[in-house]
Design a protein around this motif. Structure first.
Motif, PDB file in Angstrom:
ATOM      1  N   ASP A 194      -7.715   7.177  18.164  1.00 20.77           N
ATOM      2  CA  ASP A 194      -7.101   7.705  16.952  1.00 20.77           C
ATOM      3  C   ASP A 194      -5.591   7.502  16.933  1.00 20.77           C
ATOM      4  O   ASP A 194      -4.998   7.263  15.877  1.00 20.77           O
ATOM      5  N   GLU A 195      -4.938   7.600  18.087  1.00 20.74           N
ATOM      6  CA  GLU A 195      -3.491   7.430  18.123  1.00 20.74           C
ATOM      7  C   GLU A 195      -3.094   5.997  17.779  1.00 20.74           C
ATOM      8  O   GLU A 195      -2.129   5.767  17.057  1.00 20.74           O
ATOM      9  N   GLN A 196      -3.835   5.039  18.287  1.00 25.53           N
ATOM     10  CA  GLN A 196      -3.570   3.641  17.951  1.00 25.53           C
ATOM     11  C   GLN A 196      -3.797   3.414  16.449  1.00 25.53           C
ATOM     12  O   GLN A 196      -3.019   2.713  15.792  1.00 25.53           O
ATOM     13  N   PHE A 197      -4.835   4.028  15.937  1.00 28.57           N
ATOM     14  CA  PHE A 197      -5.147   3.917  14.511  1.00 28.57           C
ATOM     15  C   PHE A 197      -3.997   4.473  13.673  1.00 28.57           C
ATOM     16  O   PHE A 197      -3.584   3.868  12.678  1.00 28.57           O
ATOM     17  N   LYS A 198      -3.447   5.614  14.065  1.00 30.50           N
ATOM     18  CA  LYS A 198      -2.330   6.214  13.333  1.00 30.50           C
ATOM     19  C   LYS A 198      -1.082   5.337  13.404  1.00 30.50           C
ATOM     20  O   LYS A 198      -0.325   5.242  12.430  1.00 30.50           O
ATOM     21  N   GLN A 199      -0.859   4.711  14.546  1.00 33.67           N
ATOM     22  CA  GLN A 199       0.285   3.800  14.667  1.00 33.67           C
ATOM     23  C   GLN A 199       0.157   2.628  13.693  1.00 33.67           C
ATOM     24  O   GLN A 199       1.124   2.213  13.052  1.00 33.67           O
ATOM     25  N   GLN A 200      -1.061   2.104  13.571  1.00 35.62           N
ATOM     26  CA  GLN A 200      -1.302   1.013  12.631  1.00 35.62           C
ATOM     27  C   GLN A 200      -1.054   1.478  11.194  1.00 35.62           C
ATOM     28  O   GLN A 200      -0.451   0.763  10.383  1.00 35.62           O
ATOM     29  N   LEU A 201      -1.514   2.706  10.892  1.00 35.67           N
ATOM     30  CA  LEU A 201      -1.295   3.251   9.551  1.00 35.67           C
ATOM     31  C   LEU A 201       0.191   3.454   9.273  1.00 35.67           C
ATOM     32  O   LEU A 201       0.648   3.241   8.149  1.00 35.67           O
ATOM     33  N   SER A 202       0.941   3.852  10.274  1.00 36.31           N
ATOM     34  CA  SER A 202       2.380   4.051  10.092  1.00 36.31           C
ATOM     35  C   SER A 202       3.070   2.738   9.733  1.00 36.31           C
ATOM     36  O   SER A 202       3.946   2.698   8.862  1.00 36.31           O
ATOM     37  N   ARG A 203       2.672   1.662  10.407  1.00 31.82           N
ATOM     38  CA  ARG A 203       3.252   0.353  10.087  1.00 31.82           C
ATOM     39  C   ARG A 203       2.860  -0.080   8.675  1.00 31.82           C
ATOM     40  O   ARG A 203       3.675  -0.650   7.939  1.00 31.82           O
ATOM     41  N   TYR A 204       1.628   0.195   8.307  1.00 29.38           N
ATOM     42  CA  TYR A 204       1.151  -0.130   6.958  1.00 29.38           C
ATOM     43  C   TYR A 204       1.908   0.695   5.917  1.00 29.38           C
ATOM     44  O   TYR A 204       2.268   0.189   4.843  1.00 29.38           O
ATOM     45  N   ASN A 205       2.178   1.953   6.234  1.00 27.35           N
ATOM     46  CA  ASN A 205       2.944   2.816   5.327  1.00 27.35           C
ATOM     47  C   ASN A 205       4.310   2.207   4.999  1.00 27.35           C
ATOM     48  O   ASN A 205       4.770   2.268   3.854  1.00 27.35           O
ATOM     49  N   GLU A 206       4.955   1.641   5.986  1.00 27.60           N
ATOM     50  CA  GLU A 206       6.272   1.027   5.762  1.00 27.60           C
ATOM     51  C   GLU A 206       6.159  -0.126   4.766  1.00 27.60           C
ATOM     52  O   GLU A 206       6.985  -0.258   3.851  1.00 27.60           O
ATOM     53  N   ASP A 207       5.124  -0.940   4.916  1.00 28.32           N
ATOM     54  CA  ASP A 207       4.928  -2.079   4.006  1.00 28.32           C
ATOM     55  C   ASP A 207       4.677  -1.607   2.580  1.00 28.32           C
ATOM     56  O   ASP A 207       5.231  -2.155   1.619  1.00 28.32           O
ATOM     57  N   ILE A 208       3.840  -0.574   2.437  1.00 31.30           N
ATOM     58  CA  ILE A 208       3.491  -0.089   1.096  1.00 31.30           C
ATOM     59  C   ILE A 208       4.685   0.606   0.442  1.00 31.30           C
ATOM     60  O   ILE A 208       4.934   0.456  -0.756  1.00 31.30           O
ATOM     61  N   SER A 209       5.443   1.341   1.221  1.00 30.90           N
ATOM     62  CA  SER A 209       6.644   1.988   0.682  1.00 30.90           C
ATOM     63  C   SER A 209       7.624   0.941   0.163  1.00 30.90           C
ATOM     64  O   SER A 209       8.197   1.087  -0.928  1.00 30.90           O
ATOM     65  N   ASN A 210       7.805  -0.134   0.931  1.00 30.02           N
ATOM     66  CA  ASN A 210       8.693  -1.218   0.492  1.00 30.02           C
ATOM     67  C   ASN A 210       8.170  -1.870  -0.785  1.00 30.02           C
ATOM     68  O   ASN A 210       8.954  -2.218  -1.682  1.00 30.02           O
ATOM     69  N   TYR A 211       6.852  -2.023  -0.862  1.00 27.36           N
ATOM     70  CA  TYR A 211       6.244  -2.625  -2.055  1.00 27.36           C
ATOM     71  C   TYR A 211       6.578  -1.795  -3.295  1.00 27.36           C
ATOM     72  O   TYR A 211       6.993  -2.329  -4.330  1.00 27.36           O
ATOM     73  N   TYR A 212       6.381  -0.469  -3.198  1.00 27.14           N
ATOM     74  CA  TYR A 212       6.623   0.384  -4.363  1.00 27.14           C
ATOM     75  C   TYR A 212       8.110   0.442  -4.718  1.00 27.14           C
ATOM     76  O   TYR A 212       8.473   0.500  -5.898  1.00 27.14           O
ATOM     77  N   GLN A 213       8.969   0.424  -3.709  1.00 28.19           N
ATOM     78  CA  GLN A 213      10.405   0.428  -4.001  1.00 28.19           C
ATOM     79  C   GLN A 213      10.817  -0.808  -4.788  1.00 28.19           C
ATOM     80  O   GLN A 213      11.577  -0.723  -5.760  1.00 28.19           O
ATOM     81  N   LYS A 214      10.291  -1.961  -4.387  1.00 25.78           N
ATOM     82  CA  LYS A 214      10.624  -3.198  -5.101  1.00 25.78           C
ATOM     83  C   LYS A 214      10.006  -3.211  -6.492  1.00 25.78           C
ATOM     84  O   LYS A 214      10.649  -3.615  -7.472  1.00 25.78           O
ATOM     85  N   ARG A 215       8.749  -2.772  -6.601  1.00 24.75           N
ATOM     86  CA  ARG A 215       8.035  -2.820  -7.891  1.00 24.75           C
ATOM     87  C   ARG A 215       8.659  -1.881  -8.910  1.00 24.75           C
ATOM     88  O   ARG A 215       8.686  -2.180 -10.104  1.00 24.75           O
ATOM     89  N   THR A 216       9.161  -0.736  -8.454  1.00 26.19           N
ATOM     90  CA  THR A 216       9.692   0.274  -9.373  1.00 26.19           C
ATOM     91  C   THR A 216      11.213   0.342  -9.363  1.00 26.19           C
ATOM     92  O   THR A 216      11.788   1.263  -9.945  1.00 26.19           O
ATOM     93  N   GLU A 217      11.855  -0.615  -8.679  1.00 21.67           N
ATOM     94  CA  GLU A 217      13.321  -0.639  -8.575  1.00 21.67           C
ATOM     95  C   GLU A 217      13.850   0.678  -8.008  1.00 21.67           C
ATOM     96  O   GLU A 217      14.812   1.257  -8.503  1.00 21.67           O
ATOM     97  N   GLY A 218      13.200   1.140  -6.966  1.00 20.32           N
ATOM     98  CA  GLY A 218      13.650   2.324  -6.249  1.00 20.32           C
ATOM     99  C   GLY A 218      13.184   3.658  -6.787  1.00 20.32           C
ATOM    100  O   GLY A 218      13.506   4.708  -6.236  1.00 20.32           O
ATOM    101  N   LYS A 219      12.379   3.652  -7.865  1.00 23.71           N
ATOM    102  CA  LYS A 219      11.922   4.917  -8.455  1.00 23.71           C
ATOM    103  C   LYS A 219      10.777   5.540  -7.663  1.00 23.71           C
ATOM    104  O   LYS A 219      10.534   6.741  -7.759  1.00 23.71           O
ATOM    105  N   ARG A 220      10.048   4.719  -6.930  1.00 29.56           N
ATOM    106  CA  ARG A 220       8.945   5.228  -6.109  1.00 29.56           C
ATOM    107  C   ARG A 220       9.044   4.623  -4.716  1.00 29.56           C
ATOM    108  O   ARG A 220       9.494   3.493  -4.553  1.00 29.56           O
ATOM    109  N   SER A 221       8.614   5.399  -3.736  1.00 29.14           N
ATOM    110  CA  SER A 221       8.583   4.870  -2.372  1.00 29.14           C
ATOM    111  C   SER A 221       7.410   5.483  -1.601  1.00 29.14           C
ATOM    112  O   SER A 221       7.498   5.720  -0.402  1.00 29.14           O
ATOM    113  N   HIS A 222       6.305   5.740  -2.338  1.00 30.39           N
ATOM    114  CA  HIS A 222       5.160   6.396  -1.710  1.00 30.39           C
ATOM    115  C   HIS A 222       4.554   5.540  -0.598  1.00 30.39           C
ATOM    116  O   HIS A 222       4.502   4.317  -0.700  1.00 30.39           O
TER     117      HIS A 222
END
Length: 252
Positions: A194-222
């Protein structure tokens, strides 16, 4: 890489369509491709309703949560689990309803209907996208299935599951990154770390947050886990089991 794989990997949801209706030939080809999908035991436990009537499309758009692209597209398909035809098949074979009702009303056959419809719908999507069309699945129809069933005049044992908007795209949105392969593909047994799984999710979270920041011009970073947790803490469509029981598809 061949054209089919490129089409699949290029998938994205389209929510704005040009005012160009699909031709009868395009509709026929999409439905034929849907029918070519695998089906459990050759039972074909699904039906597809094509909605052309603008009044019905507008009503379905409202029932789906006021999603205007349900009304404004090239064609709107509704995929249904359908065990009504199997009751009729039994009648044709002079088999009494009481001999098949336990099977008709089983959770297993309901799941077969769900799976058959989903497989058919994915075939429909690939065929549509291969023609240069865009698509968007509509789960919001399940917000109020009694009214959706009334609009579509579906009989007992026929369940509208989801809609599919298809049309000529009028936008080109960015593509959302899926979970990393190692996050969902397991070899021989389910990954238990589970800990390895959470680490993978954390890295994925960074990618998705960057995606939303670019798509919304900084209005979202979920992050992805924020979105998922928000959805999971808000129960929706909790009437579903009662609805299925009322139309003679009880979960047994």
């Amino acid at each position: 890489m061949n054209n089919t794989i490129e089409t699949i990997l290029n998938h994205r949801s389209i929510r704005s369509f040009k005012d160009i209706p699909l031709t009868d030939e395009q509709i026929t080809m999409i439905v034929r491709c849907a029918q070519s999908a695998a089906t459990s035991s050759y039972l074909q436990v699904y039906s597809i309703i094509g909605v052309k009537d603008p009044v019905k499309k507008q009503k379905l758009a409202e029932l789906a949560g006021n999603q205007d692209y349900v009304a404004n597209n090239g064609h709107f398909f509704v995929f249904c689990a359908d065990l009504n035809r199997h009751k009729l098949a039994a009648e044709l074979e002079n088999v009494p309803l009481e001999d098949i009702v336990e099977t008709l009303e089983s959770t297993e056959k309901f799941m077969v209907g769900l799976i058959d419809a989903a497989l058919a719908a994915q075939n429909a999507v690939i065929s549509a996208e291969s023609m240069g069309l865009g698509i968007c699945f509509i789960g919001g129809l399940r917000n109020n299935l009694p009214e959706v069933a009334n609009v579509l005049k579906t009989p007992d044992r026929v369940i509208p599951l989801f809609g599919l908007c298809v049309g000529v795209p009028d936008q080109q949105p960015g593509q959302k990154q899926r979970l990393p392969m190692e996050n969902l593909y397991h070899v021989d047994e389910y990954m238990q770390d589970d800990e390895q799984f959470k680490q993978q999710l954390s890295r994925y979270n960074e990618d998705i947050s960057n995606y939303y920041q670019k798509r919304t011009e900084g209005k979202r970073s979920h992050t992805w886990t924020e979105i998922v947790t928000s959805k999971m803490t808000k129960p929706v469509r909790m009437y579903m089991k009662d609805f299925l029981n009322n139309i003679k598809l009880p979960l047994k």
